[in-house]
Write a protein that holds these residues in place. Sequence first.
Motif, PDB file in Angstrom:
ATOM      1  N   LEU A  12       1.177  -1.270  -0.006  1.00 58.44           N
ATOM      2  CA  LEU A  12       0.241   0.371  -0.129  1.00 58.44           C
ATOM      3  C   LEU A  12       0.821   1.170  -0.197  1.00 58.44           C
ATOM      4  CD1 LEU A  12      -2.519  -0.921   2.476  1.00 58.44           C
ATOM      5  CD2 LEU A  12      -2.907  -1.041   0.140  1.00 58.44           C
TER       6      LEU A  12
ATOM      7  N   LYS B  32       1.133   1.183  -4.662  1.00 62.58           N
ATOM      8  CA  LYS B  32      -0.486   1.747  -4.667  1.00 62.58           C
ATOM      9  C   LYS B  32       0.150   2.202  -5.848  1.00 62.58           C
ATOM     10  CE  LYS B  32      -3.237   4.787  -2.133  1.00 62.58           C
ATOM     11  NZ  LYS B  32      -4.015   4.802  -3.181  1.00 62.58           N
TER      12      LYS B  32
ATOM     13  N   ASP C  29      -4.104   0.622  -7.753  1.00 61.82           N
ATOM     14  CA  ASP C  29      -5.263   1.765  -7.838  1.00 61.82           C
ATOM     15  C   ASP C  29      -5.773   1.237  -9.559  1.00 61.82           C
ATOM     16  OD1 ASP C  29      -5.624   2.688  -5.846  1.00 61.82           O
ATOM     17  OD2 ASP C  29      -3.467   4.795  -6.965  1.00 61.82           O
TER      18      ASP C  29
END
Length: 680
Positions: A657, A662, A666
């Motif tokens: 994360l 991250k 996404d």
Amino acid sequence: MKNLLVRKSGNSRFVRDIDQNLYRSGGESTVFAGREMFLAPASMQLDWWQRHGGLLLAPDKLFVRLLTLHRLAFEAELEGKFGRADFFWQEVLAQLRRAWTRKAVWEAAHTAVGGGSPHGPESLRDRILAELFIDTHVAFVNGRLLRAASPAADDRAFVHLNYVRKLLEFQTLPPDEAAGLISPAVEAQISALETAGRWTNAIACATQHLAMNSGDTKMQDRLAMLHFRRAIDQLSDNANGNDLAEASRLGEAIESLDRAQKEDPDRTLIYDLLGQLCHLQSVRLANGGELSKALVAARKAQLYAPSLAAADETMSQLLEAMTQLKTQIQEVEKKLRASANTGLTEEGRRLQAEATRGFSALENYMKSSEPTRVATVRRLAHARAIWRDVGFAPEIKPADEQALGLMDAVGQIYGSEATGSKGLAAEFRKIAKSEEAIAAIPPKLVADFVLKRRRENAGETSGTDADPSTAVAGQGQTAGAFVISAPEPETKSDGEPFWYWLFGTQDRGLRAVGGCAVIAAVAMLGVTALDIRGSRIRSSAYDGVVAAAAAGGEAAATKEAQRFHGAWSLRASDPREARIEELKREAIEAPNLKVRNTAVEQLKSALESGDQEAVLNAAERFLGAPPLEAVDERRDAVLDIYARAFSIWFAETADPLALPGKNHIDAYGKLVAGTQASGG
């Protein structure tokens, strides 16, 4: 010798005499040689446009063009180019109509003609109309009448006669003078039509002439005779069962003459003609089996023509035939009553109906006012005819009692034993003493008439001198009768000169159609040129789209595609349009395709090296450049590799994360969700 057309004119002419040389001395400027020369000034000469177009002309130019058209018609007529001549004669009429009420035209003409011209512009106009335009056609008519003993119905003389009629409409001549001018040619035309059996045309010709002068008694009788002769001409020597049809045609002629008799009851000839037609009709009706109608027709014949012996004989035969028919039918009916099973045939029933009608139609006719009316008007017509023949002027109209008294007196004197002018005059005085109505009539006038009539009936004739004003021998001219020898028509085709026709007054419909055809042709040439230009633009644009698509140039392909569609063409559809759209899509698709192809190669390298990070990056680049419409066939495989690589990466990464990890999370959510929304 022949009667020719002679127009009454004054002691002198303004226009030179009409002959073949009218224009041979120098054109339209010489026609007024009666006052030496009319020399048109240079300012009045016509250029090409003024001569052919004739539009928006000044008054003086309009006058000169009128003379120019007349000269062209005149010369074409002399050359036998009748089609060309008629075109120009019609143009003269049209130009004259335009100029007739335009005072400025005739003022300009009066100024141009100069000294010696008639007093005032309108006087000049009237003299030119009569002495040039009318007399020209009169001369051509006379030339044709002299040429042939009996002109044909379509002779050129009658074409010119019609032009004279039209020109006379411009003048305000007394009816008898206008009709008198053309009456010899009208009589020749009627005779020609009569000989050709063209009765309807002959009757129309006589009727047209009477419209000009309704008081022309000779033409009234001529018209009545035409109706009579047409009816006779239509009868067959052997009816062959068509008796009733012929009786009907005779009835039409009887109706025509009966109308004429009621309009002018003083025409004695009509009564005799009606009597003969009614007699013929009675015979046809009797032969057709209609005895009751035949009896009425026979009685009318007796009333109209009391001296027609054949009518009396026919009436006697019809009375006897009807009496016999009634007797025979009575006998037949008696037998039918005695035999219940016997009936009449169709013919028998017809005869029975005819016998039933019997004499009723005749009796009803005799009870009507018509027989008395016919007898009265006929007697008065003959009385007035004798009044005129005795020598009284036409304007002296006698009272009925006076005319009838004179007729009775003439009859008595004619049958008396008195001889010589003095003896006959004395006999009239004796009668007039007891007849107040005729007491004022000069005895010598009556005596001379009776003496003349006795001599005529005895076969004595006296020669009469020919009227020098209307008789012309040979090809010359006498007493003002202009003659132009009749030319032979040219055998080769002749027609209207194009430019005069194009700007003229005739064939407006044809010229309109021709103009539309020219406009259509020009429009078609323009459309064709536009189509050729559009085709060239489309070919060039198509090549540009192909090249842009191959090079992956989206902007260039779109621009060339717009140029292709913007080029006008006659074709409703172009087979290249579908290919243009395909190429346009290919050009737009080219950048993404290039990205996917590169991503696939990178994906293969990353899988071989086991670099999960590189696998994720390559898969994300592939899925981030999807096709615009279709689905790339490699997508499912890339998605599978991407999902497995993402799972391994997520499990092996300590803190997925945190950045930059991250970003993969996404991207994965976005790309996988987008793929599922598009049907993955």
